[in-house]
Design an enzyme around this catalytic site. Structure first.
Site, PDB file in Angstrom:
ATOM      1  N   MET A 128       0.623  -0.863   0.215  1.00  0.00           N
ATOM      2  CA  MET A 128      -0.046   0.184   0.104  1.00  0.00           C
ATOM      3  C   MET A 128       0.908   1.297   0.338  1.00  0.00           C
ATOM      4  O   MET A 128       1.324   1.403   0.446  1.00  0.00           O
ATOM      5  CB  MET A 128      -1.133  -0.203   1.107  1.00  0.00           C
ATOM      6  CG  MET A 128      -2.082  -1.195   0.910  1.00  0.00           C
ATOM      7  SD  MET A 128      -3.291  -1.200   2.305  1.00  0.00           S
ATOM      8  CE  MET A 128      -2.528  -1.866   3.632  1.00  0.00           C
ATOM      9  N   CYS A 145      -1.837  -2.042 -10.360  1.00  0.00           N
ATOM     10  CA  CYS A 145      -1.532  -0.713  -9.955  1.00  0.00           C
ATOM     11  C   CYS A 145      -2.887  -0.041 -11.046  1.00  0.00           C
ATOM     12  O   CYS A 145      -2.163  -0.092 -12.065  1.00  0.00           O
ATOM     13  CB  CYS A 145      -0.392   0.071  -9.814  1.00  0.00           C
ATOM     14  SG  CYS A 145      -1.183   1.990  -8.727  1.00  0.00           S
ATOM     15  N   LYS A 167       1.835  -9.119  -8.857  1.00  0.00           N
ATOM     16  CA  LYS A 167       0.177  -8.762  -8.189  1.00  0.00           C
ATOM     17  C   LYS A 167      -0.313  -8.891  -9.262  1.00  0.00           C
ATOM     18  O   LYS A 167      -0.571  -7.713 -10.450  1.00  0.00           O
ATOM     19  CB  LYS A 167       0.686  -8.018  -7.669  1.00  0.00           C
ATOM     20  CG  LYS A 167      -0.645  -7.381  -6.856  1.00  0.00           C
ATOM     21  CD  LYS A 167      -0.449  -7.040  -5.479  1.00  0.00           C
ATOM     22  CE  LYS A 167      -1.833  -6.736  -4.939  1.00  0.00           C
ATOM     23  NZ  LYS A 167      -2.411  -5.665  -5.177  1.00  0.00           N
ATOM     24  N   ASN A 220      -7.044 -12.423  -3.601  1.00  0.00           N
ATOM     25  CA  ASN A 220      -7.050 -11.368  -2.622  1.00  0.00           C
ATOM     26  C   ASN A 220      -7.948  -9.474  -2.702  1.00  0.00           C
ATOM     27  O   ASN A 220      -8.538  -9.855  -4.066  1.00  0.00           O
ATOM     28  CB  ASN A 220      -5.648  -9.421  -3.177  1.00  0.00           C
ATOM     29  CG  ASN A 220      -5.766  -8.147  -3.032  1.00  0.00           C
ATOM     30  OD1 ASN A 220      -5.753  -7.719  -3.355  1.00  0.00           O
ATOM     31  ND2 ASN A 220      -5.725  -7.739  -1.446  1.00  0.00           N
ATOM     32  N   GLY A 221      -8.655  -9.232  -2.227  1.00  0.00           N
ATOM     33  CA  GLY A 221     -10.115  -7.796  -2.106  1.00  0.00           C
ATOM     34  C   GLY A 221     -10.984  -8.226  -1.087  1.00  0.00           C
ATOM     35  O   GLY A 221     -11.732  -8.844  -0.410  1.00  0.00           O
ATOM     36  N   ASP A 222     -10.975  -7.571  -0.167  1.00  0.00           N
ATOM     37  CA  ASP A 222     -11.950  -6.867   0.335  1.00  0.00           C
ATOM     38  C   ASP A 222     -12.118  -8.235   1.685  1.00  0.00           C
ATOM     39  O   ASP A 222     -13.639  -8.211   2.794  1.00  0.00           O
ATOM     40  CB  ASP A 222     -13.608  -7.136  -0.420  1.00  0.00           C
ATOM     41  CG  ASP A 222     -13.803  -6.314  -0.578  1.00  0.00           C
ATOM     42  OD1 ASP A 222     -13.149  -4.561  -1.070  1.00  0.00           O
ATOM     43  OD2 ASP A 222     -15.269  -5.765  -1.357  1.00  0.00           O
ATOM     44  N   GLY A 242      -5.232  -6.150   2.850  1.00  0.00           N
ATOM     45  CA  GLY A 242      -4.355  -4.688   3.027  1.00  0.00           C
ATOM     46  C   GLY A 242      -5.218  -2.997   3.134  1.00  0.00           C
ATOM     47  O   GLY A 242      -5.351  -3.231   4.828  1.00  0.00           O
TER      48      GLY A 242
HETATM   49  C1  LIG Z   1      -3.410   3.414  -0.845  1.00  0.00           C
HETATM   50  C2  LIG Z   1      -3.550   2.150  -1.571  1.00  0.00           C
HETATM   51  C3  LIG Z   1      -1.930   1.800  -1.912  1.00  0.00           C
HETATM   52  C4  LIG Z   1      -1.915   1.053  -2.380  1.00  0.00           C
HETATM   53  N1  LIG Z   1      -1.038   0.549  -3.414  1.00  0.00           N
HETATM   54  C5  LIG Z   1      -0.759  -0.540  -3.633  1.00  0.00           C
HETATM   55  C6  LIG Z   1       0.638  -0.915  -4.457  1.00  0.00           C
HETATM   56  O1  LIG Z   1       1.560  -0.029  -3.841  1.00  0.00           O
HETATM   57  N2  LIG Z   1       0.349  -1.977  -5.020  1.00  0.00           N
HETATM   58  C7  LIG Z   1      -0.107  -2.670  -5.431  1.00  0.00           C
HETATM   59  O2  LIG Z   1       0.543  -3.761  -6.362  1.00  0.00           O
HETATM   60  N3  LIG Z   1      -1.413  -2.286  -5.330  1.00  0.00           N
HETATM   61  C8  LIG Z   1      -1.355  -1.147  -4.100  1.00  0.00           C
HETATM   62  N4  LIG Z   1      -2.732  -0.947  -3.353  1.00  0.00           N
HETATM   63  C9  LIG Z   1      -3.294  -2.298  -3.504  1.00  0.00           C
HETATM   64  C10 LIG Z   1      -3.495  -3.534  -2.412  1.00  0.00           C
HETATM   65  O3  LIG Z   1      -2.885  -4.130  -2.260  1.00  0.00           O
HETATM   66  C11 LIG Z   1      -5.244  -4.294  -2.340  1.00  0.00           C
HETATM   67  O4  LIG Z   1      -4.858  -4.912  -3.653  1.00  0.00           O
HETATM   68  C12 LIG Z   1      -6.147  -3.849  -2.396  1.00  0.00           C
HETATM   69  O5  LIG Z   1      -6.311  -3.097  -1.766  1.00  0.00           O
HETATM   70  C13 LIG Z   1      -7.281  -4.581  -2.379  1.00  0.00           C
HETATM   71  O6  LIG Z   1      -7.247  -5.671  -1.174  1.00  0.00           O
HETATM   72  P1  LIG Z   1      -8.180  -4.785   0.103  1.00  0.00           P
HETATM   73  O7  LIG Z   1      -9.280  -5.171  -0.571  1.00  0.00           O
HETATM   74  O8  LIG Z   1      -7.959  -5.718   1.120  1.00  0.00           O
HETATM   75  O9  LIG Z   1      -7.747  -3.571   0.626  1.00  0.00           O
HETATM   76  C14 LIG Z   1      -3.370   0.155  -2.524  1.00  0.00           C
HETATM   77  C15 LIG Z   1      -4.372   0.256  -1.844  1.00  0.00           C
HETATM   78  C16 LIG Z   1      -4.550   1.280  -1.240  1.00  0.00           C
HETATM   79  C17 LIG Z   1      -6.121   1.491  -0.625  1.00  0.00           C
END
Ligand SMILES: Cc1cc2nc3c(=O)[nH]c(=O)nc-3n(C[C@H](O)[C@H](O)[C@H](O)COP(=O)(O)O)c2cc1C
Length: 320
Positions: free
Chosen positions: A17, A100, A139, A200-202, A224
């Site tokens: 993140m 991303c 990823k 991954n996700g939610d 995340g």
């Molecule tokens: C603030 C923020 C920054 C993120 N930065 C990256 C990153 O640097 N690289 C990446 O692959 N995903 C990044 N993501 C995506 C997360 O790694 C993850 O895939 C996404 O938030 C979904 O997972 P979650 O629902 O558990 O949050 C970012 C997400 C957020 C919210």
């Protein structure tokens, strides 16, 4: 489970993140049982120019292993050189960002837009694998948009080019972060490869992790946003699978103690001035759900010193 030769203990990894998952936070998540943690994304071009701010992102603490360093970019040679450069920071894994959705990253050719060029995805993984001796993960997202949910194809190509594991964020790039996780796409990715798949996700609790693993067959999950202000989520998830005892979510007082230790570590790592700027965002996550959280949030956004922070924490304790 193992990613390449790296042993992973735990059912959930910390997601990369940018701007949040710095070494202090990653260290804390490892302490709470994260199977592994991932750095903020680091620009391969930034590394090639020895950009100071970029290089700082590569610093790992000795207490945050196993740790993956994530790099992004679209040029196989630059990615390979960047991956090689990161080795002196001693990551356990190199992760390649193909998910991303940020326009700035996609316009430069990196992140999720790579999923539109399957052949290039393979070339990048191949180039990186040739120069590093540690496992390489990728990823990805479900696809660029719903018309082309090509995660299974990209995963297969990456595996054939030597990837050691695939993480799938089960949303398209078009979806950004909108609701609607597609379990089926994780299942299809799992069926298309013979390397570990991380869903991954939610995911926001043990039951969510269990449900995703059950429905998709993925080998572990990645968390995340739900870890923000809740680093104990990794213990909670591990506990859900171990079933040895019912996990006791920390009380308000215990949460505040964790927050204080976290903010002190940030200031130790980055100095008080920069540390308090970084800390503000984390504080707002910790106090979510507390009585009078809204009024405390506006104070948190202005905190400048540790002294002010301690007074702030005392005020919260007195309000409970
Ligand atoms: C603030 C923020 C920054 C993120 N930065 C990256 C990153 O640097 N690289 C990446 O692959 N995903 C990044 N993501 C995506 C997360 O790694 C993850 O895939 C996404 O938030 C979904 O997972 P979650 O629902 O558990 O949050 C970012 C997400 C957020 C919210």
């Amino acid at each position: 489970m193992k990613i390449g030769n790296v042993k992973i203990n735990g059912f959930a990894a910390l997601a990369p993140m940018a701007g949040i998952a710095d070494k202090t936070f990653r260290e804390l998540c490892v302490k709470f049982g994260a199977g592994y943690v991932t750095s903020e994304m680091v620009s391969s071009r930034g590394i090639s120019f020895y950009n100071e701010k970029t290089i700082e992102l590569l610093e790992l603490s000795k207490n945050e292993h196993p740790c993956a360093i994530q790099i992004f970019g679209d040029d196989p040679e630059t990615m390979a050189k960047a991956a090689y450069f990161t080795l002196k920071y001693k990551p356990d894994i190199i992760d390649i960002n193909m998910g991303c959705p940020a326009p700035k990253v996609n316009k430069s050719g990196g992140g999720a837009i790579l999923m539109k060029s399957p052949e290039l995805c393979g070339k990048i993984v191949d180039a990186v694998k040739k120069v590093v001796h540690i496992p390489v993960t990728v990823k990805i997202r479900k696809g660029w948009d719903n018309a082309n949910p090509n995660a299974p194809l990209i995963a297969k190509i990456c595996e054939c080019s030597g990837a050691d594991a695939i993480t799938v964020h089960a949303r398209t790039r078009e979806q950004m972060y909108k609701p609607g996780i597609d379990f089926d796409i994780i299942k299809k990715v799992k069926e298309s490869v013979n390397i570990p798949v991380i869903g991954n996700g939610d995911i926001s609790c043990g039951a969510d992790a269990h449900n995703m693993m059950n429905k998709t067959g993925c080998d572990m999950v990645m968390v995340g946003r739900a870890a923000l202000g809740r680093p104990w989520i990794f213990s909670e998830i591990n506990n859900f699978f171990d079933q040895k005892s019912k996990y006791k979510i920390p009380s308000f007082e215990e949460k505040l103690k964790i927050m204080v230790l976290h903010i002190e570590s940030i200031c130790q790592n980055y100095g008080e001035k920069l540390g308090m700027l970084k800390a503000r965002r984390h504080i707002t996550y910790y106090i979510k759900g507390f009585p009078s959280a809204a009024s405390f949030r506006s104070i948190a956004c202005k905190l400048e010193t540790l002294k002010q922070f301690y007074e702030f924490a005392d005020k919260i304790v007195n309000s409970l």
